[in-house]
Design an enzyme around this catalytic site. Structure first.
Site, short mmCIF file in Angstrom:
data_model
loop_
_atom_site.label_atom_id
_atom_site.label_comp_id
_atom_site.label_asym_id
_atom_site.label_seq_id
_atom_site.Cartn_x
_atom_site.Cartn_y
_atom_site.Cartn_z
N SER A 162 75.30 84.69 13.84
CA SER A 162 74.47 84.38 12.91
C SER A 162 73.72 85.78 12.62
O SER A 162 73.88 86.58 13.40
CB SER A 162 73.46 83.41 13.40
OG SER A 162 72.08 83.57 12.40
N TYR A 175 67.07 79.90 19.45
CA TYR A 175 68.32 80.05 18.72
C TYR A 175 68.66 81.36 18.57
O TYR A 175 69.52 81.96 18.91
CB TYR A 175 68.36 79.45 17.35
CG TYR A 175 69.15 79.60 16.31
CD1 TYR A 175 70.20 78.65 16.53
CD2 TYR A 175 69.33 80.47 15.43
CE1 TYR A 175 71.30 78.46 15.51
CE2 TYR A 175 70.31 80.58 14.48
CZ TYR A 175 71.48 79.89 14.76
OH TYR A 175 72.46 79.77 13.62
#
Ligand code: BGC
Length: 274
Positions: A162, A175
């Site tokens: 990401s 995350y």
């Protein structure tokens, strides 16, 4: 049904060439029956790979995807396996070898987020996010690499990371911690596995129109704010990430390793111009 842009190509020669790009390659895609994973499964299958669709829930979505791939002459099959369980991951690699005889590419795509801050995250939430987004990637890399080394000829490990492997997202701390871990996992594993001809690469998407972003997509104000922060002015479609993965799985990407390819519409470099 989602089709790759190329599959709609009116140039038969181009379509034929594309359909051969990954011919003879066997690929696993974790989290493969929805979101970015589903688009990756379709993109690899459209290019001639035999694809194993790992999924945790919704067997009917997997079966539908298998049918869709079969309809255009592709080959795939689903394996129900929770990547957070190491015995499931091992079974996934074994099932692939049992069915297709080898493993050339693994795409570690399965991912979750809690969107919780450092002050509110529970130990259970933290563990679950780290288990799926980091620990599973580590051990899937280990199991896949062992198979690739045993069969010889190298391989590709592609991790769907990401922008948040390097770009903070307040309110999503576990995350970000996991993706930051994947950043270094990829760089280090790539060095260890390079002598075996195995490349390890991250793909770093920005905001993508998938269920993980439903909360934003369904809130017009939030969506407008997000779009305004993206230089290209919109979220990505899953196919735009899948196309990068298909390229990285192909022989054209033979010299790319130990790095991240970002496909983020420019969001990481965006600036309000102040
Ligand atoms: C996250 C999304 C977020 C996007 C862009 C992704 O990795 O899963 O929640 O919208 O990054 O910030």
């Amino acid at each position: 049904m989602v089709r790759s842009t190329e599959a709609r190509s009116t140039n038969p020669e181009a379509a034929r060439t594309l359909a051969q790009l990954l011919e003879g390659k066997v690929a696993i895609v974790t989290g493969g029956n929805s979101g970015i994973g589903k688009a990756i499964v379709e993109a690899l299958a459209h290019r001639g790979a035999q694809v194993v669709i790992d999924y945790r829930s919704h067997p009917e979505a997997t079966e539908e995807l298998e049918r869709e791939i079969g309809a255009f002459g592709g080959s795939s099959f689903g394996v129900q396996a929770d990547v957070a369980k190491l015995e499931d991951l091992q079974r996934l690699v074994q099932a692939t070898v049992d069915r297709y005889g080898r493993l050339d590419v693994i795409v570690n795509n399965a991912g979750i987020e809690t969107r919780t801050s450092i002050l509110e995250t529970t130990p259970e939430q933290f563990d679950r996010v780290l288990d799926v987004n980091l620990r599973a990637v580590f051990f899937a890399t280990q199991y896949a690499a062992k198979q690739m080394i045993a069969q010889g000829g190298g391989g590709r490990i592609i991790n769907i990371s990401s922008v948040h492997e390097d770009w903070p997202m307040p309110g999503n701390t576990p995350y970000c911690a996991a993706k930051g871990g994947v950043r270094m996992l990829t760089r280090t594993a790539a060095l260890e596995l390079a002598p075996h001809g195995i490349t390890v690469v991250n793909v770093g998407p920005g905001a993508v129109a998938t269920p993980i972003n439903d909360a934003t997509i369904n809130d017009p104000q939030l969506l407008a704010k997000l779009n305004a922060a993206i230089p290209l002015g919109r979220m990505a479609q899953p196919e735009e990430i899948a196309a990068v993965v298909a390229f990285l799985a192909s022989d054209f990407a033979s010299y790319i390793t130990a790095t991240t390819v970002f496909a983020d519409g420019g969001i990481m470099q965006s600036s309000p111009g102040l």
